[in-house]
Enzyme design. Structure first.
Site, PDB file in Angstrom:
ATOM      1  N   ASP A 191      21.430 -78.798 -22.776  1.00 34.81           N
ATOM      2  CA  ASP A 191      20.116 -78.638 -23.360  1.00 34.81           C
ATOM      3  C   ASP A 191      19.180 -78.300 -22.221  1.00 34.81           C
ATOM      4  OD1 ASP A 191      17.978 -78.548 -24.908  1.00 34.81           O
ATOM      5  OD2 ASP A 191      18.071 -80.613 -25.629  1.00 34.81           O
ATOM      6  N   GLU A 278      23.298 -74.301 -25.800  1.00 38.23           N
ATOM      7  CA  GLU A 278      22.364 -74.047 -26.867  1.00 38.23           C
ATOM      8  C   GLU A 278      21.726 -72.712 -26.565  1.00 38.23           C
ATOM      9  OE1 GLU A 278      19.544 -76.953 -29.460  1.00 38.23           O
ATOM     10  OE2 GLU A 278      19.770 -77.321 -27.344  1.00 38.23           O
ATOM     11  N   CYS A 334      23.258 -91.430 -37.479  1.00 39.89           N
ATOM     12  CA  CYS A 334      23.320 -91.378 -38.933  1.00 39.89           C
ATOM     13  C   CYS A 334      22.998 -89.989 -39.492  1.00 39.89           C
ATOM     14  CB  CYS A 334      22.381 -92.416 -39.556  1.00 39.89           C
ATOM     15  SG  CYS A 334      20.636 -91.986 -39.353  1.00 39.89           S
ATOM     16  N   ASP A 360      17.035 -86.787 -24.546  1.00 44.98           N
ATOM     17  CA  ASP A 360      18.005 -85.837 -23.995  1.00 44.98           C
ATOM     18  C   ASP A 360      19.433 -86.189 -24.387  1.00 44.98           C
ATOM     19  OD1 ASP A 360      15.677 -85.134 -22.829  1.00 44.98           O
ATOM     20  OD2 ASP A 360      16.355 -85.344 -20.755  1.00 44.98           O
TER      21      ASP A 360
HETATM   22 ZN   LIG Z   1      19.784 -92.834 -37.428  1.00 46.95          ZN
END
Ligand SMILES: [Zn+2]
Length: 412
Positions: A191, A278, A334, A360
């Protein structure tokens, strides 16, 4: 794996050698410009196309007749100039055909960097060249080279050049054999937008300092000298001298940035088996001052080009991640998506699962997640994650989902 590797070294020609080089530069430039003119007029007159064979004959005639001084230089250098011009035209026509910006071959000016290309006699190479020790060039003899490293092979050709500020260089390419590096078992998600050059998924930062303190001092020095230049009277002798001084500082800064970029890409490629890049976005990259400077010097594509060819050398795999994949806005635990994530937020807590994230590291984890979701088998290859239709794996769908969400955001 056998590959071409380029080398450049500073050389210190004697006064005599400098004189001979001035002859070679002058001849090469004169022949280039003369023949370019000739090609242009011949084409305009009756669409005649010249090439290095027909022009070579013409130059030989000039040497015997009107311009005997052409014989003071090395004959093979003139042939090489014509071959290079052929290549410049091939390049021009190829770009024209592909609908790119074509770049018509230009006339050479004596104020630019001067250069001449020597064809090295392969039968005599044993007497002419030994890596790291000496190089013998036609009409020059042994040239004093500062070997900053030992080249791994024998060059077929060498370019000698002189910069506008009076330094001399020799550059050439050799075939070298490169061994793949041992596997590390790691994936690195790059990144570039943020503080460090690259962050691996486990939170390890791959940084390359490349002596930025040094660079900072030089930049300061440059600014001071530029201000002095601006204050000096136009056309004055002192101003001329000051301009040369500024040009030298510029050259030194460019060199240390190029060095920094090389070190960065090498460290990166060494650090992992799979490198997910990226898509580079300029605005974010300017956050890393040192790298930003290095990249603006050489152009955006250069960073990727270096990563890609080094990955090929060392048997690594490069994967391109869609630029719109919101790696910093997504929770790597998640998968929940955050609407806003301003750059100043360095740490955040996911409102859905409560995980504490370093900005990061979280971004890098996301990139790693989608790369691991794709079957990465081919070593030393490179594949485009966003461009592959129907790449297997659940993560692919995730990436698509993210892409959609982010695009909709942008539209709204
Ligand atoms: Zn989460």
């Amino acid at each position: 794996m056998v590959t071409q590797r380029a080398y450049q070294f500073r050389i210190y020609p004697t006064a005599e050698q400098q004189q001979q080089l001035a002859v070679e530069f002058g001849n090469a430039r004169w022949v280039w410009n003369h023949c370019l003119e000739l090609r242009n007029t011949a084409w305009e007159a009756d669409q005649t196309r010249h090439n290095y064979v027909s022009l070579g004959r013409h130059v030989t005639e000039l040497k015997r007749g009107e311009f005997p001084w052409l014989a003071n230089g090395t004959a093979s250098c003139l042939t090489q100039t014509l071959i290079d011009q052929d290549k410049a035209f091939e390049h021009f026509f190829r770009r024209l055909k592909n609908g790119e910006k074509p770049g018509y071959p230009r006339f050479k000016s004596r104020w630019d960097r001067q250069s001449v290309r020597y064809q090295l006699d392969q039968r005599q190479i044993e007497n002419n060249y030994r890596a790291g020790e000496f190089i013998n060039l036609p009409k020059l003899g042994e040239v004093n080279v500062r070997w900053s490293q030992v080249p791994a092979g024998v060059p077929k050709m060498a370019t000698v050049s002189r910069t506008p500020d009076g330094r001399y260089f020799i550059s050439f390419a050799c075939e070298v054999e490169i061994q793949p590096l041992p596997l590390t078992g790691k994936t690195v998600g790059v990144d570039l937008g943020i503080k460090d050059v690259a962050v691996t998924w486990d939170g390890e930062r791959v940084t390359q300092s490349g002596n930025p303190r040094h660079l900072k001092r030089r930049l300061k020095h440059l600014k001071r000298q530029q201000r002095r230049l601006a204050r000096m009277q136009k056309g004055s002798h002192r101003r001329q001298r000051q301009r040369l001084k500024v040009a030298r500082i510029h050259a030194r800064i460019a060199a240390s940035r190029a060095d920094f970029l090389h070190k960065t890409t090498t460290t990166l490629v060494r650090s992992a088996d799979v490198i997910a890049l990226e898509d580079l976005h300029v605005k974010g990259m300017m956050k890393n001052h040192c790298l930003a400077g290095a990249i603006t010097d050489v152009g955006l594509g250069e960073f990727r080009r270096q990563v890609e060819y080094k990955a090929r050398w060392y048997g690594r795999t490069v994967i391109k991640v869609d630029r719109w994949f919101p790696s910093s806005k997504t929770c790597s635990e998640c998968g929940s998506y955050q609407e806003k994530m301003p750059l100043r937020v360095r740490e955040w807590i996911c409102p859905d699962c409560g995980t504490r994230h370093d900005r990061d590291v979280n971004a890098a984890k996301n990139i790693r997640n989608i790369t691991l979701g794709n079957r990465v088998t081919a070593r030393g290859g490179s594949m485009n994650l966003s461009g592959l239709p129907g790449t297997p794996g659940e993560a692919r769908t995730d990436a698509e989902k993210f892409t959609e969400t982010d695009r909709m955001d942008r539209a709204a």
